[in-house]
Design a protein around this motif. Structure first.
Motif, mmCIF file in Angstrom:
data_model
loop_
_atom_site.group_PDB
_atom_site.id
_atom_site.type_symbol
_atom_site.label_atom_id
_atom_site.label_comp_id
_atom_site.label_asym_id
_atom_site.label_seq_id
_atom_site.Cartn_x
_atom_site.Cartn_y
_atom_site.Cartn_z
ATOM 1 N N LEU A 199 -5.408 -3.104 13.307
ATOM 2 C CA LEU A 199 -6.815 -3.465 13.343
ATOM 3 C C LEU A 199 -7.413 -3.138 14.704
ATOM 4 O O LEU A 199 -6.904 -3.581 15.733
ATOM 5 N N GLN A 257 -4.622 4.272 13.441
ATOM 6 C CA GLN A 257 -3.246 4.589 13.048
ATOM 7 C C GLN A 257 -2.724 5.734 13.902
ATOM 8 O O GLN A 257 -3.281 6.840 13.859
ATOM 9 N N TYR A 315 -9.621 0.459 11.441
ATOM 10 C CA TYR A 315 -8.223 0.421 11.824
ATOM 11 C C TYR A 315 -7.906 1.712 12.565
ATOM 12 O O TYR A 315 -8.502 2.759 12.313
ATOM 13 N N LEU A 350 3.585 0.696 2.799
ATOM 14 C CA LEU A 350 3.220 -0.291 3.812
ATOM 15 C C LEU A 350 3.063 -1.656 3.185
ATOM 16 O O LEU A 350 2.476 -1.800 2.107
ATOM 17 N N ASN A 404 -2.030 -11.412 -7.705
ATOM 18 C CA ASN A 404 -3.439 -11.777 -7.878
ATOM 19 C C ASN A 404 -4.379 -10.621 -7.580
ATOM 20 O O ASN A 404 -5.543 -10.813 -7.258
ATOM 21 N N GLN A 443 -1.162 -7.209 -4.752
ATOM 22 C CA GLN A 443 -1.113 -8.305 -3.797
ATOM 23 C C GLN A 443 -0.463 -9.515 -4.448
ATOM 24 O O GLN A 443 -0.650 -9.770 -5.632
ATOM 25 N N LYS A 473 2.952 5.855 12.362
ATOM 26 C CA LYS A 473 3.006 4.416 12.620
ATOM 27 C C LYS A 473 2.144 3.687 11.593
ATOM 28 O O LYS A 473 1.438 4.306 10.805
ATOM 29 N N GLU A 474 2.209 2.349 11.611
ATOM 30 C CA GLU A 474 1.398 1.575 10.695
ATOM 31 C C GLU A 474 -0.034 1.437 11.223
ATOM 32 O O GLU A 474 -0.274 1.508 12.431
ATOM 33 N N PRO A 475 -1.004 1.202 10.327
ATOM 34 C CA PRO A 475 -2.375 0.954 10.777
ATOM 35 C C PRO A 475 -2.454 -0.362 11.557
ATOM 36 O O PRO A 475 -1.779 -1.338 11.223
ATOM 37 N N PHE A 506 -9.222 1.771 1.889
ATOM 38 C CA PHE A 506 -9.251 2.628 3.067
ATOM 39 C C PHE A 506 -9.943 3.948 2.763
ATOM 40 O O PHE A 506 -9.819 4.504 1.677
ATOM 41 N N GLY A 507 -10.625 4.468 3.779
ATOM 42 C CA GLY A 507 -11.036 5.856 3.731
ATOM 43 C C GLY A 507 -9.833 6.744 4.039
ATOM 44 O O GLY A 507 -8.744 6.260 4.355
ATOM 45 N N LYS A 508 -10.057 8.026 3.961
ATOM 46 C CA LYS A 508 -8.982 8.984 4.195
ATOM 47 C C LYS A 508 -8.573 9.038 5.664
ATOM 48 O O LYS A 508 -7.468 9.443 5.999
ATOM 49 N N TYR A 562 0.838 -1.185 0.000
ATOM 50 C CA TYR A 562 0.000 0.000 0.000
ATOM 51 C C TYR A 562 0.880 1.244 0.000
ATOM 52 O O TYR A 562 1.966 1.248 0.585
ATOM 53 N N LEU A 579 -9.388 4.754 10.640
ATOM 54 C CA LEU A 579 -9.540 4.460 9.220
ATOM 55 C C LEU A 579 -10.645 3.429 9.020
ATOM 56 O O LEU A 579 -10.622 2.351 9.622
ATOM 57 N N GLY A 590 -11.361 -12.524 -6.075
ATOM 58 C CA GLY A 590 -10.207 -13.406 -6.092
ATOM 59 C C GLY A 590 -9.032 -12.896 -5.290
ATOM 60 O O GLY A 590 -8.058 -13.610 -5.095
ATOM 61 N N SER A 591 -9.087 -11.681 -4.838
ATOM 62 C CA SER A 591 -7.998 -11.161 -4.009
ATOM 63 C C SER A 591 -8.606 -10.575 -2.748
ATOM 64 O O SER A 591 -9.793 -10.688 -2.500
ATOM 65 N N TYR A 592 -7.829 -9.993 -1.941
ATOM 66 C CA TYR A 592 -8.285 -9.454 -0.652
ATOM 67 C C TYR A 592 -7.744 -8.042 -0.582
ATOM 68 O O TYR A 592 -6.679 -7.804 -0.033
ATOM 69 N N GLN A 593 -8.480 -7.114 -1.179
ATOM 70 C CA GLN A 593 -8.011 -5.744 -1.307
ATOM 71 C C GLN A 593 -8.665 -4.886 -0.246
ATOM 72 O O GLN A 593 -9.888 -4.791 -0.181
ATOM 73 N N LEU A 594 -7.858 -4.269 0.590
ATOM 74 C CA LEU A 594 -8.359 -3.340 1.593
ATOM 75 C C LEU A 594 -8.470 -1.964 0.962
ATOM 76 O O LEU A 594 -7.479 -1.426 0.465
ATOM 77 N N GLY A 623 -5.498 8.063 3.296
ATOM 78 C CA GLY A 623 -5.508 6.669 3.702
ATOM 79 C C GLY A 623 -4.615 5.853 2.775
ATOM 80 O O GLY A 623 -4.289 6.288 1.672
#
Lengths: 113, 111
Positions: B46, B38, B36, A90, A55, A48, B42-44, B101-103, A35, B87, B95-99, A42
């Motif tokens: 959960l 943040q 999330y 990230l 994928n 990925q 630092k990193e986000p 994010f809002g601003k 990311y 966030l 087929g993927s796992y795309q997060l 954000g």
């Protein structure tokens, strides 16, 4: 600690150069995502990797590319750097499956001058 | 229109206050939703998952309304340590796992 480590933590590059960022995923995680987070925004999904194959990809140009290795660690490569590439990059790793939580590394702060 | 939109903030609230964050998403195919947290530079991390039935974790309550494509987070009895950017996240990607994010909405809890 999440077990996801990124290197380097900070980097300064000149416009037009190339950069490689690295990520070691958490043990047991075979999926890695990258990311880009610009200041005040954000994180934006770049791409990925799952079992060494890309994928999923966000709206980023081809000069953003990546690799995943057999040990599931990953690299993000950016060619022909532009000033707007300055951001926090990230890496997130997760186990495959719909319920696996994504854990983020501390990020690499890239500054392009 | 952005896929995930949040209150612009920032929110400045006194200790002990209740604060609510709102979020809308545009992709009706989104499968899962999260909040999330943040901290600065630092990193986000959960905070909690969001379910249609609503879920609560101590002082935090999250709610999802799929019909309205609306997500909320309520923090009760705010602590100084709650100061952070929150966030809102929708998961999509066939087929993927795309997060996505809002601003983010910045919260400052004031003594």
């Amino acid at each position: 600690e999440t077990g996801v480590t990124q290197s380097p933590t900070h980097l300064i590059k000149t416009r037009g150069q190339q950069v490689t960022l690295r990520c070691s995923s958490q043990s047991g995680h075979n999926t890695v995502s990258w990311y880009q987070q610009a200041l005040g925004q954000g994180p934006q999904f770049i791409f990925q990797y799952y079992r060494e194959e890309e994928n999923g990809r966000g709206n980023f140009p081809p000069r953003f590319s990546g690799l995943q290795f057999p040990n599931y660690s990953s690299e993000l490569n950016v060619n022909a750097l532009e000033l707007d590439d300055s951001a926090l990059y990230l890496c997130a790793s997760r186990a495959a499956g719909p319920q696996g939580e994504a854990f983020f590394g501390q990020g690499t702060r890239l500054t392009v001058v | 229109r952005k896929e995930v939109e949040q209150d612009p903030g920032p929110f400045n609230v006194p200790e002990g206050a209740t604060v609510a964050f709102n979020c809308t998403y545009s992709n009706s195919a989104s499968q899962s939703f999260f909040w999330y947290r943040q901290d600065c530079r630092k990193e986000p991390k959960l905070l909690m998952s969001v379910y249609s039935s609503g879920n609560e974790d101590g002082r935090f309550t999250a709610q999802l309304n799929r019909a309205s494509q609306y997500i909320s987070l309520l923090i009760r009895d705010s602590k100084l340590s709650d100061s952070a950017t929150y966030l809102c996240v929708a998961v999509s990607g066939a087929g993927s796992y795309q997060l996505t994010f809002g601003k983010g909405t910045k919260l400052s809890v004031i003594p």
